[in-house]
Design a protein around this motif. Structure first.
Motif, PDB file in Angstrom:
ATOM      1  N   ARG A   1       3.794  34.964 -28.173  1.00  0.00           N
ATOM      2  CA  ARG A   1       3.564  33.936 -29.908  1.00  0.00           C
ATOM      3  C   ARG A   1       4.513  35.176 -30.718  1.00  0.00           C
ATOM      4  N   SER A   2       4.948  36.117 -30.233  1.00  0.00           N
ATOM      5  CA  SER A   2       6.292  36.394 -30.775  1.00  0.00           C
ATOM      6  C   SER A   2       7.621  36.465 -30.153  1.00  0.00           C
ATOM      7  N   GLU A   3       7.523  36.748 -28.296  1.00  0.00           N
ATOM      8  CA  GLU A   3       8.441  35.847 -27.869  1.00  0.00           C
ATOM      9  C   GLU A   3       9.648  34.553 -28.414  1.00  0.00           C
ATOM     10  N   ALA A   4       7.779  33.211 -28.790  1.00  0.00           N
ATOM     11  CA  ALA A   4       8.206  32.334 -28.973  1.00  0.00           C
ATOM     12  C   ALA A   4       9.276  32.125 -30.580  1.00  0.00           C
ATOM     13  N   SER A   5       8.369  33.585 -31.593  1.00  0.00           N
ATOM     14  CA  SER A   5       8.761  33.448 -32.845  1.00  0.00           C
ATOM     15  C   SER A   5      10.224  33.400 -32.160  1.00  0.00           C
ATOM     16  N   VAL A   6      10.609  34.773 -31.640  1.00  0.00           N
ATOM     17  CA  VAL A   6      12.125  35.290 -31.515  1.00  0.00           C
ATOM     18  C   VAL A   6      13.091  33.964 -30.753  1.00  0.00           C
ATOM     19  N   ALA A   7      12.176  33.846 -29.744  1.00  0.00           N
ATOM     20  CA  ALA A   7      12.833  32.325 -29.157  1.00  0.00           C
ATOM     21  C   ALA A   7      13.669  31.258 -29.731  1.00  0.00           C
ATOM     22  N   LYS A   8      12.784  31.061 -31.193  1.00  0.00           N
ATOM     23  CA  LYS A   8      13.126  29.785 -32.205  1.00  0.00           C
ATOM     24  C   LYS A   8      14.357  30.115 -33.273  1.00  0.00           C
ATOM     25  N   GLY A   9      13.699  31.970 -33.231  1.00  0.00           N
ATOM     26  CA  GLY A   9      14.962  32.702 -34.342  1.00  0.00           C
ATOM     27  C   GLY A   9      16.506  32.402 -33.974  1.00  0.00           C
ATOM     28  N   LEU A  10      15.801  32.656 -32.047  1.00  0.00           N
ATOM     29  CA  LEU A  10      17.729  32.513 -31.899  1.00  0.00           C
ATOM     30  C   LEU A  10      18.429  31.220 -31.757  1.00  0.00           C
TER      31      LEU A  10
ATOM     32  N   SER B   1      13.338  43.744 -27.844  1.00  0.00           N
ATOM     33  CA  SER B   1      12.340  43.505 -26.270  1.00  0.00           C
ATOM     34  C   SER B   1      11.845  42.616 -25.845  1.00  0.00           C
ATOM     35  N   HIS B   2      11.531  41.203 -26.976  1.00  0.00           N
ATOM     36  CA  HIS B   2      11.362  40.324 -26.962  1.00  0.00           C
ATOM     37  C   HIS B   2      12.549  39.273 -26.770  1.00  0.00           C
ATOM     38  N   VAL B   3      13.926  40.013 -26.781  1.00  0.00           N
ATOM     39  CA  VAL B   3      15.172  39.037 -26.413  1.00  0.00           C
ATOM     40  C   VAL B   3      14.868  38.966 -25.465  1.00  0.00           C
ATOM     41  N   ARG B   4      14.592  40.545 -24.526  1.00  0.00           N
ATOM     42  CA  ARG B   4      15.002  40.770 -22.566  1.00  0.00           C
ATOM     43  C   ARG B   4      13.722  40.196 -22.637  1.00  0.00           C
ATOM     44  N   ALA B   5      12.479  39.844 -22.979  1.00  0.00           N
ATOM     45  CA  ALA B   5      11.498  39.078 -22.457  1.00  0.00           C
ATOM     46  C   ALA B   5      11.591  37.560 -22.252  1.00  0.00           C
ATOM     47  N   VAL B   6      12.621  37.033 -23.187  1.00  0.00           N
ATOM     48  CA  VAL B   6      12.839  35.561 -23.493  1.00  0.00           C
ATOM     49  C   VAL B   6      14.000  35.429 -22.430  1.00  0.00           C
TER      50      VAL B   6
ATOM     51  N   GLU C   1      14.303  37.213 -19.116  1.00  0.00           N
ATOM     52  CA  GLU C   1      13.544  37.093 -18.266  1.00  0.00           C
ATOM     53  C   GLU C   1      13.232  35.619 -18.140  1.00  0.00           C
ATOM     54  N   LYS C   2      12.648  35.300 -18.731  1.00  0.00           N
ATOM     55  CA  LYS C   2      11.346  33.908 -18.817  1.00  0.00           C
ATOM     56  C   LYS C   2      12.164  32.843 -17.730  1.00  0.00           C
ATOM     57  N   THR C   3      13.610  32.224 -19.199  1.00  0.00           N
ATOM     58  CA  THR C   3      14.341  31.446 -19.455  1.00  0.00           C
ATOM     59  C   THR C   3      15.006  31.717 -17.993  1.00  0.00           C
ATOM     60  N   GLY C   4      15.475  32.199 -17.451  1.00  0.00           N
ATOM     61  CA  GLY C   4      16.502  32.519 -16.108  1.00  0.00           C
ATOM     62  C   GLY C   4      17.597  32.470 -17.307  1.00  0.00           C
ATOM     63  N   CYS C   5      17.949  33.148 -18.308  1.00  0.00           N
ATOM     64  CA  CYS C   5      19.049  33.430 -18.747  1.00  0.00           C
ATOM     65  C   CYS C   5      19.828  35.089 -18.476  1.00  0.00           C
ATOM     66  N   SER C   6      20.981  35.042 -19.267  1.00  0.00           N
ATOM     67  CA  SER C   6      21.776  36.037 -18.748  1.00  0.00           C
ATOM     68  C   SER C   6      21.927  36.178 -20.031  1.00  0.00           C
ATOM     69  N   ARG C   7      22.847  35.493 -20.876  1.00  0.00           N
ATOM     70  CA  ARG C   7      22.797  35.777 -22.015  1.00  0.00           C
ATOM     71  C   ARG C   7      22.138  34.554 -23.044  1.00  0.00           C
ATOM     72  N   GLN C   8      22.323  35.285 -24.466  1.00  0.00           N
ATOM     73  CA  GLN C   8      21.452  34.511 -25.845  1.00  0.00           C
ATOM     74  C   GLN C   8      22.063  33.301 -25.609  1.00  0.00           C
ATOM     75  N   ALA C   9      23.233  33.287 -25.343  1.00  0.00           N
ATOM     76  CA  ALA C   9      23.943  32.087 -26.010  1.00  0.00           C
ATOM     77  C   ALA C   9      23.613  31.081 -24.816  1.00  0.00           C
ATOM     78  N   ASP C  10      23.250  31.175 -23.883  1.00  0.00           N
ATOM     79  CA  ASP C  10      22.394  30.300 -22.514  1.00  0.00           C
ATOM     80  C   ASP C  10      21.193  30.140 -23.012  1.00  0.00           C
ATOM     81  N   VAL C  11      20.372  31.015 -23.433  1.00  0.00           N
ATOM     82  CA  VAL C  11      19.046  30.523 -24.145  1.00  0.00           C
ATOM     83  C   VAL C  11      18.886  29.870 -25.525  1.00  0.00           C
ATOM     84  N   VAL C  12      19.930  29.960 -27.089  1.00  0.00           N
ATOM     85  CA  VAL C  12      20.130  28.938 -27.767  1.00  0.00           C
ATOM     86  C   VAL C  12      20.409  27.705 -26.816  1.00  0.00           C
ATOM     87  N   ARG C  13      21.653  27.522 -26.083  1.00  0.00           N
ATOM     88  CA  ARG C  13      22.266  26.240 -25.353  1.00  0.00           C
ATOM     89  C   ARG C  13      20.530  25.346 -25.088  1.00  0.00           C
TER      90      ARG C  13
END
Length: 377
Positions: A310-319, A341-346, A348-360
């Motif tokens: 739940r914490s990782e999901a909250s951080v992912a949505k925040g990004l 630490s939650h961002v790093r987990a996000v 890893e689980k999405t297979g992205c190397s940058r926060q910008a990729d996670v957002v996209r």
């Protein structure tokens, strides 16, 4: 006693989880070391250009499963043995010693490199070729010290032969229909999907998969690969881990195009033992969802798609909403290091190397109506 076995054979057609026990029973009555049953059936109406037109199913007694798995290795491929078995003068069970010359045990890889080193030199088997176009193979092994199968033993197996053929064909057809029904149900929801066995061979697929040729490349024997090499690694890892995963978690990962932009999310949905049987070997459904809408998805959706806490999901949505690490730390009442630490987990689980990729990736997820995706659970 044979009548009782025949009744059990037909029960297996409709309760396939009983096949391993039946095969163990038949093998034990002949001092065998395990028995197996396989069938290749034509899937009517299948598009050969997409995933081939055959489904392959097998089952085995517990002691024979390692043998069957090992025989799938191309190094032990010995088509000449099965060719001789199918060309017998009579439609019956044959002992290996009836169809092989003495020198064949040293020349055929299946015997020389696998069965004899395992102490399983002797065997008996039969091949059925019903008019439906299916091929059924029923085989049994015996420890070397027990000697070859005698004709009176294979004659007893011949009494079971026609009943095994009928029951096997019924079981395989039922399982193929179930796999196809699952794929078509997902098509009705607008989702490209296919159903695979534990080796990644496609057992059924819906027509929407045709529209994803830019993401998938089809291989021999009903296999496929993702063109995105990282996604293909994630797919193989997900498939490998399903059998050992007791909780049955859905595994999701982005699929990128040639420009390294995530255009789809792949979801590997385990078909649990309560929803499949040991004969069909159906292991997982692969569902592809598009990434094409610039909307931040709700937290519960993000959590379910990528197995986030739940914490990782909250951080992912925040990004996805453009929040900084400090913003999220202040809002949730935790330290910035915890958020990192939650961002790093996000990542890893999405297979992205940058926060910008996670957002996209996250702002492009579409499952359901766009207006419902703006709702914050």
């Amino acid at each position: 006693m044979t009548d009782d076995l025949i009744s059990q054979i037909y029960e297996c057609a409709f309760k396939p989880e009983r096949w391993p026990g039946l095969l163990s029973d038949v093998s034990a009555r002949l001092s065998g070391a395990g028995a197996s049953l396989s069938i290749t059936v034509r899937a009517e109406g299948a598009d050969q250009a997409v995933f081939g037109d055959f489904g392959h199913f097998w089952t085995a007694s517990p002691d024979a499963r390692p043998i069957v798995a090992a025989m799938g290795d191309p190094r032990f491929d010995s088509p000449s043995f099965f060719d001789r078995l199918s060309r017998g003068d009579e439609p019956r069970f044959y002992g290996d010693n009836e169809v092989l010359a003495p020198g064949d045990y040293e020349s055929l890889p299946m015997f020389r490199d696998l069965l004899i080193p395992m102490g399983l030199k002797w065997g008996a088997g039969t091949i059925f070729r019903p008019p439906t176009g299916a091929t059924i193979v029923f085989g049994m092994r015996r420890k070397t010290e027990h000697g070859p199968f005698q004709r009176e033993e294979t004659q007893w197996l011949d009494l079971l032969r026609p009943h095994v053929a009928r029951a096997t064909l019924i079981a395989a057809r039922l399982q193929l229909e179930r796999a196809e029904a699952a794929a078509q149900t997902l098509a009705a929801l607008g989702l490209p999907a296919l159903v695979c066995d534990r080796d990644g061979a496609v057992q059924a697929a819906n027509a929407l998969i045709d529209e994803n040729e830019s993401a998938l490349v089809w291989r021999a024997r009903n296999h496929f690969a993702f063109r995105d090499k990282l996604a293909d690694v994630k797919w193989r890892q997900a498939l490998t881990s399903i059998e050992s995963d007791a909780c049955g978690a859905v595994r999701s990962f982005p699929v990128r195009d040639a420009a390294h932009i995530a255009t789809r999310v792949a979801h590997v949905v385990p078909i649990r033992r309560t929803a499949r049987d040991l004969f069909s070997q159906c292991c997982a459904a692969l569902v592809l969802t598009p990434v094409n809408a610039a909307i931040a998805p709700p937290q519960d959706l993000v959590r379910s798609l990528f197995d986030f806490t739940r914490s990782e999901a909250s951080v992912a949505k925040g990004l996805a909403q453009g929040q900084t690490v400090d913003d999220m730390a202040t809002k949730s009442g935790v330290s910035a290091n915890t958020v990192r630490s939650h961002v790093r987990a996000v990542l890893e689980k999405t297979g992205c190397s940058r926060q910008a990729d996670v957002v996209r990736l996250l702002v492009g997820l579409t499952l359901g109506r766009a207006d419902s995706m703006n709702e914050d659970p």
